[in-house]
Design a protein around this motif. Structure first.
Motif, PDB file in Angstrom:
ATOM      1  N   ALA A  93      38.372  28.617  11.122  1.00  0.00           N
ATOM      2  CA  ALA A  93      39.573  27.846  11.464  1.00  0.00           C
ATOM      3  C   ALA A  93      39.245  26.467  12.025  1.00  0.00           C
ATOM      4  CB  ALA A  93      40.431  28.616  12.467  1.00  0.00           C
ATOM      5  N   MET A  94      38.007  26.277  12.504  1.00  0.00           N
ATOM      6  CA  MET A  94      37.601  24.977  13.017  1.00  0.00           C
ATOM      7  C   MET A  94      37.650  23.906  11.940  1.00  0.00           C
ATOM      8  SD  MET A  94      36.778  24.716  16.265  1.00  0.00           S
ATOM      9  CE  MET A  94      35.560  23.407  16.321  1.00  0.00           C
ATOM     10  N   LEU A  95      37.562  24.306  10.681  1.00  0.00           N
ATOM     11  CA  LEU A  95      37.677  23.335   9.599  1.00  0.00           C
ATOM     12  C   LEU A  95      39.004  22.598   9.676  1.00  0.00           C
ATOM     13  CD1 LEU A  95      36.352  25.572   6.685  1.00  0.00           C
ATOM     14  CD2 LEU A  95      35.084  23.737   7.831  1.00  0.00           C
ATOM     15  N   ASP A  96      40.039  23.275  10.144  1.00  0.00           N
ATOM     16  CA  ASP A  96      41.361  22.663  10.292  1.00  0.00           C
ATOM     17  C   ASP A  96      41.572  22.076  11.683  1.00  0.00           C
ATOM     18  OD1 ASP A  96      42.155  23.412   7.677  1.00  0.00           O
ATOM     19  OD2 ASP A  96      42.614  25.437   8.387  1.00  0.00           O
ATOM     20  N   HIS A  97      41.086  22.769  12.707  1.00  0.00           N
ATOM     21  CA  HIS A  97      41.358  22.326  14.079  1.00  0.00           C
ATOM     22  C   HIS A  97      40.525  21.114  14.484  1.00  0.00           C
ATOM     23  CE1 HIS A  97      44.065  25.551  15.337  1.00  0.00           C
ATOM     24  NE2 HIS A  97      43.293  26.399  14.666  1.00  0.00           N
ATOM     25  N   HIS A  98      39.255  21.085  14.100  1.00  0.00           N
ATOM     26  CA  HIS A  98      38.372  19.982  14.507  1.00  0.00           C
ATOM     27  C   HIS A  98      37.498  19.539  13.330  1.00  0.00           C
ATOM     28  CE1 HIS A  98      39.250  19.708  18.773  1.00  0.00           C
ATOM     29  NE2 HIS A  98      39.231  21.022  18.845  1.00  0.00           N
ATOM     30  N   PRO A  99      38.088  18.949  12.309  1.00  0.00           N
ATOM     31  CA  PRO A  99      37.297  18.524  11.151  1.00  0.00           C
ATOM     32  C   PRO A  99      36.264  17.457  11.503  1.00  0.00           C
ATOM     33  CG  PRO A  99      39.540  17.660  11.018  1.00  0.00           C
ATOM     34  CD  PRO A  99      39.528  18.665  12.128  1.00  0.00           C
ATOM     35  N   GLU A 100      36.479  16.718  12.593  1.00  0.00           N
ATOM     36  CA  GLU A 100      35.516  15.688  12.980  1.00  0.00           C
ATOM     37  C   GLU A 100      34.174  16.302  13.383  1.00  0.00           C
ATOM     38  OE1 GLU A 100      37.661  16.942  16.693  1.00  0.00           O
ATOM     39  OE2 GLU A 100      38.216  16.514  14.617  1.00  0.00           O
ATOM     40  N   ILE A 101      34.205  17.497  13.981  1.00  0.00           N
ATOM     41  CA  ILE A 101      32.955  18.189  14.317  1.00  0.00           C
ATOM     42  C   ILE A 101      32.254  18.629  13.037  1.00  0.00           C
ATOM     43  CG2 ILE A 101      31.973  20.240  15.402  1.00  0.00           C
ATOM     44  CD1 ILE A 101      34.056  20.053  17.551  1.00  0.00           C
ATOM     45  N   ILE A 102      33.022  19.132  12.089  1.00  0.00           N
ATOM     46  CA  ILE A 102      32.439  19.588  10.827  1.00  0.00           C
ATOM     47  C   ILE A 102      31.773  18.415  10.108  1.00  0.00           C
ATOM     48  CG2 ILE A 102      32.887  20.769   8.654  1.00  0.00           C
ATOM     49  CD1 ILE A 102      33.386  22.393  11.302  1.00  0.00           C
ATOM     50  N   ARG A 103      32.449  17.279  10.073  1.00  0.00           N
ATOM     51  CA  ARG A 103      31.876  16.106   9.410  1.00  0.00           C
ATOM     52  C   ARG A 103      30.564  15.693  10.071  1.00  0.00           C
ATOM     53  NH1 ARG A 103      37.409  14.486   9.170  1.00  0.00           N
ATOM     54  NH2 ARG A 103      37.139  13.222  11.059  1.00  0.00           N
ATOM     55  N   ALA A 104      30.518  15.749  11.404  1.00  0.00           N
ATOM     56  CA  ALA A 104      29.298  15.366  12.125  1.00  0.00           C
ATOM     57  C   ALA A 104      28.148  16.310  11.783  1.00  0.00           C
ATOM     58  CB  ALA A 104      29.557  15.357  13.624  1.00  0.00           C
ATOM     59  N   CYS A 105      28.455  17.576  11.618  1.00  0.00           N
ATOM     60  CA  CYS A 105      27.417  18.549  11.256  1.00  0.00           C
ATOM     61  C   CYS A 105      26.942  18.327   9.829  1.00  0.00           C
ATOM     62  CB  CYS A 105      27.942  19.970  11.423  1.00  0.00           C
ATOM     63  SG  CYS A 105      28.314  20.445  13.138  1.00  0.00           S
ATOM     64  N   VAL A 106      27.857  18.054   8.923  1.00  0.00           N
ATOM     65  CA  VAL A 106      27.492  17.803   7.526  1.00  0.00           C
ATOM     66  C   VAL A 106      26.583  16.585   7.437  1.00  0.00           C
ATOM     67  CG1 VAL A 106      28.373  17.131   5.259  1.00  0.00           C
ATOM     68  CG2 VAL A 106      29.532  18.922   6.570  1.00  0.00           C
ATOM     69  N   GLU A 107      26.903  15.547   8.190  1.00  0.00           N
ATOM     70  CA  GLU A 107      26.085  14.334   8.177  1.00  0.00           C
ATOM     71  C   GLU A 107      24.646  14.622   8.598  1.00  0.00           C
ATOM     72  OE1 GLU A 107      28.130  11.704  10.782  1.00  0.00           O
ATOM     73  OE2 GLU A 107      29.793  11.321   9.379  1.00  0.00           O
ATOM     74  N   ARG A 108      24.462  15.612   9.451  1.00  0.00           N
ATOM     75  CA  ARG A 108      23.136  15.972   9.947  1.00  0.00           C
ATOM     76  C   ARG A 108      22.456  17.041   9.102  1.00  0.00           C
ATOM     77  NH1 ARG A 108      26.145  13.919  13.864  1.00  0.00           N
ATOM     78  NH2 ARG A 108      25.142  12.919  15.674  1.00  0.00           N
ATOM     79  N   GLU A 109      23.112  17.461   8.036  1.00  0.00           N
ATOM     80  CA  GLU A 109      22.581  18.490   7.136  1.00  0.00           C
ATOM     81  C   GLU A 109      22.354  19.807   7.873  1.00  0.00           C
ATOM     82  OE1 GLU A 109      19.160  16.799   5.213  1.00  0.00           O
ATOM     83  OE2 GLU A 109      20.390  15.528   3.909  1.00  0.00           O
ATOM     84  N   TRP A 110      23.274  20.138   8.746  1.00  0.00           N
ATOM     85  CA  TRP A 110      23.227  21.425   9.422  1.00  0.00           C
ATOM     86  C   TRP A 110      23.765  22.505   8.496  1.00  0.00           C
ATOM     87  CZ3 TRP A 110      24.808  21.113  15.306  1.00  0.00           C
ATOM     88  CH2 TRP A 110      23.927  20.238  15.962  1.00  0.00           C
ATOM     89  N   GLU A 111      23.317  23.719   8.726  1.00  0.00           N
ATOM     90  CA  GLU A 111      23.794  24.874   7.966  1.00  0.00           C
ATOM     91  C   GLU A 111      25.071  25.414   8.603  1.00  0.00           C
ATOM     92  OE1 GLU A 111      22.789  29.572   7.087  1.00  0.00           O
ATOM     93  OE2 GLU A 111      21.470  28.408   8.388  1.00  0.00           O
ATOM     94  N   PHE A 112      25.931  25.997   7.763  1.00  0.00           N
ATOM     95  CA  PHE A 112      27.100  26.728   8.246  1.00  0.00           C
ATOM     96  C   PHE A 112      26.996  28.185   7.806  1.00  0.00           C
ATOM     97  CE2 PHE A 112      28.474  22.367   7.836  1.00  0.00           C
ATOM     98  CZ  PHE A 112      29.241  22.138   8.977  1.00  0.00           C
ATOM     99  N   PHE A 113      27.317  29.102   8.709  1.00  0.00           N
ATOM    100  CA  PHE A 113      27.541  30.484   8.311  1.00  0.00           C
ATOM    101  C   PHE A 113      28.796  30.984   8.999  1.00  0.00           C
ATOM    102  CE2 PHE A 113      24.585  30.856  11.914  1.00  0.00           C
ATOM    103  CZ  PHE A 113      25.091  31.912  12.668  1.00  0.00           C
ATOM    104  N   SER A 114      29.377  32.043   8.496  1.00  0.00           N
ATOM    105  CA  SER A 114      30.696  32.477   8.957  1.00  0.00           C
ATOM    106  C   SER A 114      30.622  33.310  10.223  1.00  0.00           C
ATOM    107  CB  SER A 114      31.408  33.291   7.870  1.00  0.00           C
ATOM    108  OG  SER A 114      32.666  33.747   8.357  1.00  0.00           O
ATOM    109  N   HIS A 115      31.500  32.989  11.147  1.00  0.00           N
ATOM    110  CA  HIS A 115      31.714  33.776  12.366  1.00  0.00           C
ATOM    111  C   HIS A 115      33.164  34.259  12.398  1.00  0.00           C
ATOM    112  CE1 HIS A 115      30.891  35.349  16.236  1.00  0.00           C
ATOM    113  NE2 HIS A 115      31.153  34.307  16.979  1.00  0.00           N
TER     114      HIS A 115
END
Length: 319
Positions: A93-115
């Motif tokens: 749900a953070m994809l909708d609530h705080h997309p700015e955090i997601i963008r910052a992680c993508v820029e750093r090439e961080w991995e995502f896994f589901s919680h």
């Protein structure tokens, strides 16, 4: 009498086949920031209450909200300083609530896994259809937002059903963080011709436990991290080990806690000649390709294998 759930075979730690990480590293080291959303007034689950007091309860809600608004950015800066990419344990749900955090992680090439979707919505009492919907939504939503195919799973608030692991394998996940039985990856028993491994996560050096249960000081926590690392590094000379630091920005990100954590991260990453600083997905991919079969062979050699484990094909990226 509770029966053994038979999720994995007994595999004594001594005299195992040697795990060799890339570059002959001794320890595969990864950091798991939990980027979560806790609802103010979540749906009621008969098996567990999300808040200790009657809700809506603004106090724990706002404390966790601080982590997303302030703590995460402070934590990200420290990880940047030591060139550590995160493996994000993501409330989808953070994809909708705080997309700015997601963008910052993508820029750093961080991995995502589901919680899961929210950390305040538990797997308890889910039907199979509901649990499938969570996994399908996780895969599609993260792919749409980041371009990543998630390969790992940590159940929301560590809640599961008896079918969770089988569903993960069916949907092409590579690893689960929900079991804490070892300091090396281990094959899990799942249905069908699929592979799924248990990825070493940690409760002992998880900041939720150290701060919330053990009531350790920030310096005591940093010392525990370094001692934990030293032991795994020593054992890694014989066969490769895994160290994970699970973090929550609403805890470790506070001004009085981030400094000692920085020193622990500085210490661990100063051993880069012996440490593979990586992500959970990269560990899983390497282990599946190079060490999964030898583990099953060793378990069978010891006479400890029980029905449920199979030699299954190595998953391919993009599948």
């Amino acid at each position: 009498m509770h029966r053994d759930p038979n999720l994995y075979d007994f595999w004594p730690y001594r005299d195992r086949p040697k795990i060799t990480w890339p570059g002959n590293k001794k320890v595969a080291f990864w950091v798991a920031p939990n980027i979560e959303f806790y609802e103010l007034d979540p749906p009621t689950n008969p098996s567990r209450k999300p808040w200790g007091r009657p809700h809506p309860d603004i106090v724990p809600y706002s404390a966790r909200d601080w982590g997303n608004r302030v703590g995460h950015w402070r934590l990200m800066e420290v990880m940047d300083e030591f060139k550590v990419r995160g493996s994000i344990s993501l409330s989808v749900a953070m994809l909708d609530h705080h997309p700015e955090i997601i963008r910052a992680c993508v820029e750093r090439e961080w991995e995502f896994f589901s919680h899961g979707i929210y950390n305040t919505r538990y797997s308890y009492n889910m039907t199979e259809a509901q649990e499938r919907a969570v996994l399908e939504d996780s895969i599609k939503s993260v792919m749409d937002a980041t371009g990543q195919r998630i390969r790992g799973y940590l159940a929301p608030a560590l809640t599961h059903t008896e079918r969770t692991l089988d569903l993960l394998a069916e949907y092409g996940f590579w690893y689960s963080c929900d079991l804490f039985q070892d300091d090396q990856p281990q094959p899990l028993k799942v249905k069908g011709d699929n592979r799924l491994i248990s990825m070493p996560y940690s409760l002992e050096v998880n900041d939720v436990i150290t701060y919330g249960v053990y009531n350790q000081s920030p310096r005591a926590y940093a010392d525990a991290l370094m001692r934990h690392f030293d032991q795994l590094l020593e054992e890694g000379a014989e066969t490769g080990t895994v160290m994970c630091i699970p973090l929550h920005a609403y805890l470790v990100g506070h001004p009085h806690r981030i400094g000692p954590f920085r020193e622990a991260l500085r210490y661990i990453t100063s051993h880069r000649d012996d440490v593979w600083v990586t992500t959970a997905k990269e560990i899983a991919e390497f282990y599946l390709a190079h060490h999964y079969d030898q583990t099953l062979t060793d378990i069978a050699r010891r006479g400890n294998a029980r029905p449920g484990t199979g030699f299954n094909p190595i998953p391919q990226e993009g599948v």
